[in-house]
Design an enzyme around this catalytic site. Structure first.
Site, short mmCIF file in Angstrom:
data_model
loop_
_atom_site.label_atom_id
_atom_site.label_comp_id
_atom_site.label_asym_id
_atom_site.label_seq_id
_atom_site.Cartn_x
_atom_site.Cartn_y
_atom_site.Cartn_z
N LYS A 1 -22.62 29.55 -35.32
CA LYS A 1 -22.33 30.75 -34.52
C LYS A 1 -20.84 30.77 -34.26
O LYS A 1 -20.19 29.71 -34.25
CB LYS A 1 -23.08 30.70 -33.18
N1 GLU Z 1 -26.73 37.35 -35.31
C1 GLU Z 1 -28.07 37.38 -35.86
C2 GLU Z 1 -28.93 36.33 -35.21
O1 GLU Z 1 -28.67 35.90 -34.11
C3 GLU Z 1 -28.07 37.30 -37.39
C4 GLU Z 1 -27.49 36.06 -37.97
C5 GLU Z 1 -27.33 36.10 -39.48
O2 GLU Z 1 -27.81 37.02 -40.10
O3 GLU Z 1 -26.70 35.17 -40.00
O4 GLU Z 1 -29.96 35.95 -35.72
#
Ligand code: GLU
Length: 424
Positions: free
Chosen positions: A113
């Site tokens: 993240k």
């Molecule tokens: N931000 C989204 C999540 O929390 C998608 C993450 C992604 O597609 O890599 O799952």
């Protein structure tokens, strides 16, 4: 054996929540302290300064992070958040949840993240572009289509992903489509990606209602958040025949016990920027009040810790399907379990986004794109398989869906780690 981390009990700190869920799963799996410490700790963290030249010529220095929680099963994967609430602990927790999410739906990624602590709503598009490009440059040493693949999250969108992809590609000297997902379709994005998270939420929400013996037609639902996840979730729930009685965003909430006209509400939001003032509805006193309505289904699709020790006793929904990451704190989880509320946990409920991100990456790497029907069918297949695995595990161990989902995911990651062995 029960192991637990010595973490302070701040109910609303997402890292405390994530670590306590992990410790619980490690205890259920009897995996021991070494594995707990290994999985409680991110593999890599990068904190960067992001100097920004403002439109008025002044310079402001923002702070950004990228955390790779785990790499045992493949490249790190996860979104980038632009929000004033971004902190290293929050990013660490969200990265850990990405590891479990990817493992649970069996896609070959670890979790990551990132985020920059600023409020994009009060910056110009040009300023946001400069923040994005500088942040991308600063974290570039750990990015790449086989190492770490960002995607959108709160405060970022497909335009931000295009700038990230462009910055990476220009620096590499060639176009690298697979370095980010959630790109526009015109730039190698996948059909179906934009609504994938919502589609996945609704898939498991309907399965959970059926599990509880509640008919979808006419079932009452409320959705907190009308952004990337909540908006299409509300539209798809209404399309499936549910009565969407309340919807909120960061500015307020609207309510109609007979069911809101969600497509008309979406038009209102496009025109005004908020659900507030939608004519065919009643305003609610406080945006959060919709969490406590008498409902068949509640979809928190905004931010972390909205259901917490202070308010969980007020929830009167039969099913909670977590569109957001971490909307329910561990203390609230216990209260909801005691009250018999069926909580479909985030790492299952909102996994549709990263599933279609994976499809986008596969398509980009093969330079061969699929039809939207194909994407949606494959998404539904994976959501259904994960739902069934979690329900079976919960029944076998007599535990909640969250504990089952986390336990299955932790077991998958631990097995990968054990098969690889500890180096050196
Ligand atoms: N931000 C989204 C999540 O929390 C998608 C993450 C992604 O597609 O890599 O799952």
């Amino acid at each position: 054996m029960t192991v637990s981390l010595t973490v302070p009990v701040h109910d609303r700190n997402p890292l405390v929540a994530a670590r306590s869920q992990l410790a619980d799963a490690i205890g259920l799996l009897d995996l021991g302290h070494g594995m707990l410490d290994m999985l409680a700790t991110p593999r890599r963290e990068v904190t960067v300064s992001v100097p920004l030249r403002r439109d008025d010529g002044s310079v402001e220095v923002l702070v950004g992070h990228r955390v790779q929680h785990n790499l045992s099963r493949g490249p790190a994967k996860g979104g980038v958040r632009f929000s004033p609430d971004v902190s290293l602990d929050e990013v660490r927790a969200l990265a850990m949840w990405m590891t479990w999410k990817c493992a649970l739906v069996n896609i070959p990624y670890g979790g990551a993240k990132g985020g920059v602590a600023f409020d994009p709503r009060v910056y110009s598009r040009g300023e946001i572009q400069r923040v994005t490009r500088r942040y991308t440059s600063e974290i570039m040493p750990i990015l790449g289509p086989t190492t770490d693949i960002p995607a959108p999250d709160i405060g970022t969108d497909e335009q931000v992903m295009s700038w990230m992809m462009d910055t990476y590609s220009v620096n590499r000297g060639h176009t690298v489509l697979g370095v980010v997902t959630g790109k526009p379709v015109a730039l190698g994005g996948s059909l179906g990606r934009a609504s994938a998270t919502s589609r996945g939420v609704v898939h498991v929400a309907l399965a959970a209602l059926a599990h509880r013996g509640i008919a979808v037609r006419g079932a009452s639902a409320a959705v907190q958040g009308f952004g990337k996840v909540g908006r299409d979730a509300a539209l798809l729930l209404a399309e499936a025949g549910a009565r969407v009685v309340a919807v909120s965003d960061q500015y307020g909430a609207v309510h109609d016990p007979d069911g809101l006209d969600v497509p008309a509400l979406a038009h209102h939001v496009d025109a005004t920027g908020s659900v507030v003032g939608f004519a065919a509805s009643e305003p609610m006193d406080a945006g959060d009040d919709l969490l406590f309505l008498d409902l068949d289904l509640l979809v928190p699709a905004a931010v972390e810790a909205v259901l917490n020790a202070d308010n969980a006793h007020r929830v009167r929904a039969s099913v909670v399907a977590e569109g957001a990451n971490g909307p329910t704190t561990p203390a609230a989880d216990a209260v909801l379990a005691d009250a018999g509320v069926l909580v479909v946990p985030d790492i299952l409920a909102n996994a549709g986004g990263v599933i279609v991100s994976y499809f986008e990456w596969v398509q980009a790497n093969q330079a061969y794109w699929w039809s939207e029907d194909d994407v949606n069918a494959r998404l539904a297949e994976r959501m259904q398989a994960a739902w069934e695995a979690v329900v079976a595990c919960a029944a076998r161990r007599d535990i909640s869906l969250r504990r089952a989902a986390t336990t299955l995911a932790v077991e998958t990651v631990a097995n990968a780690h054990l098969a690889r062995g500890l180096y050196p």
